[in-house]
Scaffold this motif. Structure first.
Motif, PDB file in Angstrom:
ATOM      1  N   TRP A 198       0.868  -1.177   0.009  1.00  0.00           N
ATOM      2  CA  TRP A 198      -0.207  -0.024   0.015  1.00  0.00           C
ATOM      3  C   TRP A 198       0.938   1.279  -0.059  1.00  0.00           C
ATOM      4  CZ3 TRP A 198      -0.167   3.821   3.729  1.00  0.00           C
ATOM      5  CH2 TRP A 198      -1.072   4.982   3.680  1.00  0.00           C
ATOM      6  N   TRP A 199       1.839   1.132   0.882  1.00  0.00           N
ATOM      7  CA  TRP A 199       2.905   2.240   0.871  1.00  0.00           C
ATOM      8  C   TRP A 199       3.366   2.653  -0.553  1.00  0.00           C
ATOM      9  CZ3 TRP A 199       8.278   2.634   0.156  1.00  0.00           C
ATOM     10  CH2 TRP A 199       8.855   3.715   0.425  1.00  0.00           C
ATOM     11  N   GLY A 200       3.889   1.683  -1.221  1.00  0.00           N
ATOM     12  CA  GLY A 200       4.529   1.664  -2.587  1.00  0.00           C
ATOM     13  C   GLY A 200       3.414   2.214  -3.558  1.00  0.00           C
ATOM     14  N   ILE A 201       2.141   1.740  -3.581  1.00  0.00           N
ATOM     15  CA  ILE A 201       1.067   2.451  -4.134  1.00  0.00           C
ATOM     16  C   ILE A 201       0.776   3.849  -3.942  1.00  0.00           C
ATOM     17  CG2 ILE A 201      -1.206   2.093  -5.314  1.00  0.00           C
ATOM     18  CD1 ILE A 201      -1.042  -0.707  -4.544  1.00  0.00           C
ATOM     19  N   SER A 202       0.732   4.132  -2.662  1.00  0.00           N
ATOM     20  CA  SER A 202       0.280   5.634  -2.411  1.00  0.00           C
ATOM     21  C   SER A 202       1.476   6.572  -2.715  1.00  0.00           C
ATOM     22  CB  SER A 202       0.057   5.679  -0.970  1.00  0.00           C
ATOM     23  OG  SER A 202       1.200   5.346   0.061  1.00  0.00           O
ATOM     24  N   ASN A 203       2.870   5.959  -2.966  1.00  0.00           N
ATOM     25  CA  ASN A 203       4.227   6.842  -3.264  1.00  0.00           C
ATOM     26  C   ASN A 203       4.334   6.903  -4.517  1.00  0.00           C
ATOM     27  OD1 ASN A 203       5.337   8.104  -0.513  1.00  0.00           O
ATOM     28  ND2 ASN A 203       4.696   6.210  -0.124  1.00  0.00           N
ATOM     29  N   GLY A 204       3.508   5.980  -5.386  1.00  0.00           N
ATOM     30  CA  GLY A 204       3.566   6.022  -7.059  1.00  0.00           C
ATOM     31  C   GLY A 204       4.743   5.208  -7.354  1.00  0.00           C
ATOM     32  N   SER A 205       5.216   4.402  -6.457  1.00  0.00           N
ATOM     33  CA  SER A 205       6.082   3.281  -6.596  1.00  0.00           C
ATOM     34  C   SER A 205       5.448   1.899  -7.007  1.00  0.00           C
ATOM     35  CB  SER A 205       7.014   2.950  -5.123  1.00  0.00           C
ATOM     36  OG  SER A 205       7.689   4.187  -5.055  1.00  0.00           O
ATOM     37  N   PHE A 206       4.913   2.001  -8.204  1.00  0.00           N
ATOM     38  CA  PHE A 206       4.131   1.086  -8.652  1.00  0.00           C
ATOM     39  C   PHE A 206       4.735  -0.438  -8.982  1.00  0.00           C
ATOM     40  CE2 PHE A 206       1.893   4.747 -10.271  1.00  0.00           C
ATOM     41  CZ  PHE A 206       0.652   4.789  -9.110  1.00  0.00           C
ATOM     42  N   ILE A 207       6.082  -0.154  -9.664  1.00  0.00           N
ATOM     43  CA  ILE A 207       6.930  -1.443  -9.716  1.00  0.00           C
ATOM     44  C   ILE A 207       7.431  -2.019  -8.593  1.00  0.00           C
ATOM     45  CG2 ILE A 207       9.152  -1.956 -11.002  1.00  0.00           C
ATOM     46  CD1 ILE A 207       8.692  -0.027 -13.097  1.00  0.00           C
TER      47      ILE A 207
END
Length: 282
Positions: A198-207
């Motif tokens: 979730w943290w990665g998605i919320s920060n735009g770190s989709f890969i």
């Protein structure tokens, strides 16, 4: 991102797996060992490093962060390599994964879960040394851009301590949680893994988020596998938690120093600097 992977799959199953039945070798046959891992080829290593560095530069907009991330990655993985070689798992090799990070891979499994804990924590602890030249450049030039490199190195090692597969924290705390009960480890790994995704998605770190999600799903499907060697004792579990805490504190300290140093230790000024760095509120 970094990870330490064994050359072959361990044979101790997780809590949801059935225990495999050992099979005896046919009479007159000789046991064979896996061929030695030759490591990543030079051309592919250079290409992978350039792709990773270019990707970090593209998403961060800072060549200092890109250089620091690559330097920090190599130092981090070399910490794993040193520990693997010292504990009889070598000669270990470093692999660079385009757009994701790197991993260190040994030739043999650790002899015990305690050795596995030491290997997993050696990367983040040793990796902090990569921040020293960026501190030196800041104090030598007075230019705050070099502290971006300190922040990048600190956050790389700090995130790696999250107890979510396949990050180093899962290998450092996983055996401790499993010592209590295997299902405790599963519950914590799933919760933290979902939080990190979730943290990665919320920060735009989709890969990054996608990679962690795939790793988490694979973790659930195959169970938490362990080295064939001795399991963690309660005393070693206490040492593991202590070493994890010291390493996490050091990583957090280096990350915070990137903002505390230019403000002379002023916490309020450091928080304001963090907000501007993350484009929050200003």
């Amino acid at each position: 991102m970094s990870d330490t992977l064994p050359p072959t799959r361990p044979t101790r199953p997780g809590p949801w797996d059935s225990v495999p039945t050992p099979t005896a070798a046919a009479p007159g046959t000789r046991a064979t060992t896996a061929p030695e891992d030759k490591g990543q080829g030079l051309v592919w290593s250079v290409l992978s490093t350039l792709l990773l560095g270019g990707f970090i530069w593209w998403i961060s907009g800072s060549w200092v962060i890109a250089v620091a991330a690559i330097v920090g990655l190599f130092v981090h993985e070399y910490g794993h390599v040193l520990a693997m070689n010292r504990l009889g798992m070598g000669p270990a090799k470093v692999y660079i994964i385009p757009f994701l990070g790197g991993l260190a891979r040994g030739q043999r499994m650790p002899k015990s879960e305690w050795d596995g804990v030491l290997v997993s924590l050696a990367g983040p602890a040793f990796g902090l040394l990569a921040a020293l030249p960026f501190f030196a450049l800041y104090f030598g030039t007075g230019q705050t851009m070099w502290l971006n490199g300190v922040f990048a190195i600190g956050i790389i090692n700090l995130v790696n301590l999250a107890p979510a597969p396949p990050l180093d924290g899962s290998k450092a705390l996983g055996p401790v949680l499993a010592r209590i009960h295997p299902m405790v480890e599963y519950a914590v790994m799933i919760a933290i893994g979902a939080l990190v995704v979730w943290w990665g998605i919320s920060n735009g770190s989709f890969i990054f988020a996608a990679f962690l999600a795939i790793a988490l799903i694979g973790h659930l499907r195959r169970g938490q596998w362990r080295p064939e060697g001795r399991r963690l004792s309660w005393r070693e579990a206490g040492y593991s938690v202590g070493l994890f805490g010291v390493t996490a504190t050091a990583c957090l300290g280096v990350t915070a120093a990137a903002f505390l140093v230019p403000t002379g230790g002023d916490v309020e000024g450091a928080l304001d600097l963090v907000g501007r760095f993350l484009s929050i509120g200003r």
